[in-house]
Scaffold this motif. Structure first.
Motif, PDB file in Angstrom:
ATOM      1  N   UNK A 116      38.837   9.195  69.820  1.00  0.00           N
ATOM      2  CA  UNK A 116      37.958   9.870  70.949  1.00  0.00           C
ATOM      3  C   UNK A 116      36.675   8.987  71.445  1.00  0.00           C
ATOM      4  N   UNK A 117      36.478   7.936  70.719  1.00  0.00           N
ATOM      5  CA  UNK A 117      35.286   7.119  70.725  1.00  0.00           C
ATOM      6  C   UNK A 117      34.051   7.655  70.001  1.00  0.00           C
ATOM      7  N   UNK A 118      34.101   8.841  69.487  1.00  0.00           N
ATOM      8  CA  UNK A 118      32.884   9.425  68.721  1.00  0.00           C
ATOM      9  C   UNK A 118      32.600   8.603  67.393  1.00  0.00           C
ATOM     10  N   UNK A 119      31.367   8.316  67.269  1.00  0.00           N
ATOM     11  CA  UNK A 119      30.912   7.652  65.905  1.00  0.00           C
ATOM     12  C   UNK A 119      31.335   8.205  64.544  1.00  0.00           C
ATOM     13  N   UNK A 120      31.767   7.606  63.659  1.00  0.00           N
ATOM     14  CA  UNK A 120      32.349   7.979  62.377  1.00  0.00           C
ATOM     15  C   UNK A 120      31.224   7.244  61.348  1.00  0.00           C
ATOM     16  N   UNK A 121      30.392   7.931  60.515  1.00  0.00           N
ATOM     17  CA  UNK A 121      29.958   7.179  59.453  1.00  0.00           C
ATOM     18  C   UNK A 121      30.000   7.714  58.146  1.00  0.00           C
ATOM     19  N   UNK A 122      30.237   6.843  57.170  1.00  0.00           N
ATOM     20  CA  UNK A 122      30.205   7.153  55.761  1.00  0.00           C
ATOM     21  C   UNK A 122      29.224   6.526  55.080  1.00  0.00           C
ATOM     22  N   UNK A 123      28.871   6.903  53.753  1.00  0.00           N
ATOM     23  CA  UNK A 123      27.919   6.106  53.110  1.00  0.00           C
ATOM     24  C   UNK A 123      28.167   6.795  51.731  1.00  0.00           C
TER      25      UNK A 123
END
Length: 187
Positions: free
Chosen positions: A142-149
């Motif tokens: 959906x174009x939403x940011x996904x962040x992992x760390x």
């Protein structure tokens, strides 16, 4: 003779603590990181770091820079033929071919960055490891940011031709509230 051994052990412990202290704050010194060139690491500018540690940190910076521009293809090129990659929720990738099959991302769609925070070189100067913090940035369908760390460790191996390759890479995602483990209750 016993006092000499005691003094030697005490001095070794002090030197180890000094080296570890110097290694724990390397994130600001690491070349590369998130596309920024850091200060040059050298025994002249950082006298507490051994030449082996400096070499490993520089390798890690070059590795990160290559992946920032080349994505998964560049990632897999840094590995030995018999390397191992261990990632959360995925089976182990054994060998460069399997690593390349898992690393199919484009740097435009997924940005993997990391900052080395320390390194240790083995006594024979042909293997060592680096560790630090990584971040991955992408967008969902959906174009939403996904962040992992999370945290990583990279094991480096000197090849017969004198080049260095990654023999093992392992990472662990941080839990959602990783920074809140030690926070004091709010008044």
């Amino acid at each position: 003779m016993m006092w000499k051994r005691t003094v030697y052990v005490a001095l070794s412990m002090v030197l180890t603590v000094c080296v570890v202290e110097g290694q724990t704050s390397l994130s600001s010194l690491a070349p590369g990181g998130q596309g920024q060139k850091g200060p040059e690491l050298s025994p002249l500018t950082q006298p507490t770091l051994s030449p082996g540690v400096i070499l490993l940190m520089e390798l890690e910076g070059k590795f990160a820079q290559a992946v920032a521009t080349g994505g998964g293809k560049a990632f897999s090129e840094w590995f030995t033929e018999d390397a191992v990659v261990l990632n959360n929720g995925q089976p182990a990738a054994l060998g460069r071919g399997a690593i390349a099959a898992q690393a199919k991302w484009d740097a435009k769609d997924y940005q993997l960055t990391w900052t080395p925070q320390g390194a240790q070189m083995g006594p024979s100067n042909d293997m060592g490891f680096t560790w630090g913090h990584y971040e991955g940035h992408s967008k969902d369908k959906n174009g939403q940011p996904v962040e992992i760390s999370g945290r990583y460790i990279t094991v480096w191996k000197k090849m017969p031709d004198g080049t260095w390759k990654v023999a093992m890479d392992a990472s662990a995602n941080e839990p959602p509230a990783a920074g809140e483990c030690c926070a004091l209750p709010k008044p």
